[in-house]
Design an enzyme around this catalytic site. Sequence first.
Site, PDB file in Angstrom:
ATOM      1  N   THR B 187      54.954  43.490 -21.375  1.00 57.47           N
ATOM      2  CA  THR B 187      53.673  42.857 -21.057  1.00 57.47           C
ATOM      3  C   THR B 187      53.575  42.750 -19.547  1.00 57.47           C
ATOM      4  OG1 THR B 187      54.602  40.635 -21.012  1.00 57.47           O
ATOM      5  CG2 THR B 187      53.836  41.452 -23.138  1.00 57.47           C
ATOM      6  N   GLU B 331      52.301  41.418 -27.996  1.00 53.79           N
ATOM      7  CA  GLU B 331      53.221  40.695 -28.877  1.00 53.79           C
ATOM      8  C   GLU B 331      52.799  40.761 -30.349  1.00 53.79           C
ATOM      9  OE1 GLU B 331      52.006  39.658 -26.043  1.00 53.79           O
ATOM     10  OE2 GLU B 331      53.472  38.525 -24.863  1.00 53.79           O
ATOM     11  N   LYS B 444      42.329  19.958 -19.934  1.00 54.31           N
ATOM     12  CA  LYS B 444      42.798  18.955 -20.884  1.00 54.31           C
ATOM     13  C   LYS B 444      42.331  17.584 -20.422  1.00 54.31           C
ATOM     14  CE  LYS B 444      46.164  22.371 -21.512  1.00 54.31           C
ATOM     15  NZ  LYS B 444      46.337  23.432 -20.491  1.00 54.31           N
ATOM     16  N   TRP B 449      40.006  19.178 -25.308  1.00 51.79           N
ATOM     17  CA  TRP B 449      39.974  20.378 -24.481  1.00 51.79           C
ATOM     18  C   TRP B 449      38.546  20.751 -24.119  1.00 51.79           C
ATOM     19  CZ3 TRP B 449      44.112  24.204 -26.859  1.00 51.79           C
ATOM     20  CH2 TRP B 449      45.390  23.731 -26.510  1.00 51.79           C
TER      21      TRP B 449
END
Lengths: 551, 551
Positions: B187, B331, B444, B449
């Site tokens: 990655t 992933e 946050k 959120w």
Amino acid sequence: MLSTMQDVPLLISRILVHGSTIHGTSQVITWTGEDEPHRRSFAEIGTRAAQLAHALREDLGVAADDRVATLMWNNSEHVEAYFAIPSMGAVLHTLNLRLPPEQLAWIVGHAADKVVIANGSLLPLLAPLLPHLKTVEHVVVSGPGDRGLLAGADVQVHEYEEILAGKPTTYDWPELDERQAAAMCYTSGTTGDPKGVIYSHRSVYLHSMQVNMAQSMGLTDQDTSLIVVPQFHVNAWGLPHATFMTGVNMLMPDRFLQPAPLAEMIEREKPTHAAAVPTIWQGLLAELTARPRDVSSLGQVTIGGSACPPALMEAFDKLGMRVCHAWGMTETSPLGTVARPPAHTIGTEEEFGYRLTQGRFPTSVEARLTGPGGERLPWDGESAGELEVRGPWIAGAYYNGPDAEPLRPVDKFSEDGWLKTGDVGTISPDGFLTLTDRAKDVIKSGGEWISSVELENALMSHPAVAEAAVVAVPDDKWGERPLATVVLKEGATADFETLRAFLADEGHIAKWQLPERWTIVEAVPKTSVGKFDKKVLRRRYAAGELDITKL
Amino acid sequence: MLSTMQDVPLLISRILVHGSTIHGTSQVITWTGEDEPHRRSFAEIGTRAAQLAHALREDLGVAADDRVATLMWNNSEHVEAYFAIPSMGAVLHTLNLRLPPEQLAWIVGHAADKVVIANGSLLPLLAPLLPHLKTVEHVVVSGPGDRGLLAGADVQVHEYEEILAGKPTTYDWPELDERQAAAMCYTSGTTGDPKGVIYSHRSVYLHSMQVNMAQSMGLTDQDTSLIVVPQFHVNAWGLPHATFMTGVNMLMPDRFLQPAPLAEMIEREKPTHAAAVPTIWQGLLAELTARPRDVSSLGQVTIGGSACPPALMEAFDKLGMRVCHAWGMTETSPLGTVARPPAHTIGTEEEFGYRLTQGRFPTSVEARLTGPGGERLPWDGESAGELEVRGPWIAGAYYNGPDAEPLRPVDKFSEDGWLKTGDVGTISPDGFLTLTDRAKDVIKSGGEWISSVELENALMSHPAVAEAAVVAVPDDKWGERPLATVVLKEGATADFETLRAFLADEGHIAKWQLPERWTIVEAVPKTSVGKFDKKVLRRRYAAGELDITKL
């Protein structure tokens, strides 16, 4: 070097949780014979499967890998059992309600089934059997039927809906080994005891993915699948698992398997896919001819179990129902081949020929042909050999009881572990299988094989011949040679020389394959399911009971 | 109780053998920039993959799980490498030719690549790197390019075609453990060193089946797939493996990734499917607007990597190219979701809304949302949390060298082994994912959120605003609060009170989410790939370099 991928087992509980959440609004529609079918959402199936698992564990004491049998039609409760039993770690054993009672009793005992879940309508079959089912401690009854038939039986009797009622609607499904037993089916072999095949979570999961691949049945939540093939017949060809994976609605006929209700459910519920053996479709075609209905929703009809006659395929094409052949057996889960013609033949004259083959193998089914001398034969579309297969959803042995080593008879499994299918045929270079005979019926003549079926079909196309069966008989020079057994049409006559010449000229049978031995019989002996009983013919020949003419 | 199924591993060699026999006439079509593309049948790919494996083993000494890297465009030789390397038991390592050279060198060293197979056209990139690639012993060059660039390099240089020539055209592929490493990708994280993800034979095999399921891409041998997404980008989204499984023709652009040749290859070769990131399609749309061509063969266009703007989706709809969103990451192999709308929305107004989501999870990808306090959030389409996933083709760790324990950073993997995707979003009750932000950018505030992306999009829809970036800044009372950073259009003016009211009234932003802190900047800082560089903004704020107005 190991991968860094997560080690997540392929489990049936995952299919259940997925189907009952992401596809929670998809439905199992069960025919009731009433005005309206019964509809249950996948979400409800999910909560009721959890309740059933709680009931089996807490009320009936099902633990570890206990076997729970079902004696049921295709309906939503049977789907619940399909998911609850393996997901909790137990083993689903579907009982074939068409077997002779003594065979059923043998099978239940061999599997050591602890519980039987039965439809009420099948109690007339179950009740007289119960005294012979020594391992069964509990019977759970679902749906209408006379419970009085179970009076006096030495088992605990439960009502399906009662044991589910009030149970928690979720279950903490265990993280099992994916190779663990999930479900079992017994083959109804014509010789010897039935043989148990045990599917694993892994094999069911992989098979379900294959069924949903576009090259196989390619189903999505836009489909409704009419599942006529019984759930006790190789897991209804894996369809209940596969449909839960992608949200396909299931249309379940329950006990209404006659042509008229089938035609009605197609017209009313408009399934896009259906699966059944040819006999069912023969009956449906007659019904549709007598009383036409709109069945054009059925874009895809999977036919397996035995070959679909070309005339039937053409008749369905005309009705807008497209038949697709598939081949498999209990030992192959069952998806072995699917006859989707190669892309370059679509719309050409070749296409129909490909549709008449048994089909093409998917990646996970390796295939090879073994000749009379054990040699490997080429994929040339001409060399006929016994089909052997290998793959993650193919049996490598038979169950032989919980404490015994699995059975690996040499006539069913090769030394290197492949399944010997008992089917004889050819494979084309592009991987299409054409079956020509059963290995036990093929005539082994001088190191070459002669197809009994090919000779029979050629003989039966003669205008004077009503039926014809060809069997192998011993021959000093060639090992085996074909014996032609002919039933003439009423009032018809034909001499053997003429028939033999007809085989060569019209049937295009090679000269060395033409039978020398001929006999006329009144009727070909048949098995209980109507197939030619060639064992009987061979026995009569050996006993000198047939009047043989040698040309 | 174990099943009686055969224990057959899921191996890439099986996909190779299947594709090159049963689908032997399917083709890999590689664009050459000449009059005719290069065509190679799957059967030829099969024999050449065997030859490549022999060459790697016998001439170059590749053994056990040695890493063999590729620095190649999408073309048939790269497909050969895809199958030969894992099938022989070695590990395919695809190098991202767009990475900065120092990162490439680090990655090759970390993976300890022994061989690099490179396209001749990429030698200008490889040659200056070679002195830094200490583990590389062999370079194999394929296709046109100046070999002189490798003069003096301390490696053995081979010609691809020369090492294949005369080698046996079959290879006795070993029976590997399906969990063994097959391929690896790194990655390109913006922070820290790149992380290696290692795919197994099992994960690639299962992923390929999923890609071919009708609910995902549903490809068959009637399809031709234009694979624009690079083979070094998460294995071209698994397409080379998946296409070999079902005989899908591959149309490979090699280095011709510009809009004009792409439009030409679509018009001439008539692919039915294509896969690429949105940027490519933006360019293609401009080309097609300037010089119209018939691209209507493209019934299905898979877009991933980032969200497809609605306007682009509508523009392609009008051209007969139907865009289908998919979400994934290195992933996740990468198939995580595919946005096929639920059946009941097809043809309704709801359908387009579903197509704009990231899509629905397949059975093998379990998903959950984790809120700011680590709590599980419901699938209600409203609760936003970090997406965590689990499944047999999802990474559970990162590679950390052959002798080291795999890395499991706590910000990437949960304690119970799920992958933390770093993406924040909602999931609807029917399992459709809508991403709203990256976890590192979300604000946050008081245990809730706030999506930075949502605020940015609302701000940028104001006529006076050219660009806007919103970042989290520390706040004594709420933990974090949003800071709005605005670039005004040339000559435009707007006061912060007006913009704030606009967010509430036109943007439908909840009052508690409205920013108090505002600043005007000349330009939003960008990363090398053109994304907002929010790290820089947060640093400037912390250093007191921004002129903040507090409302």
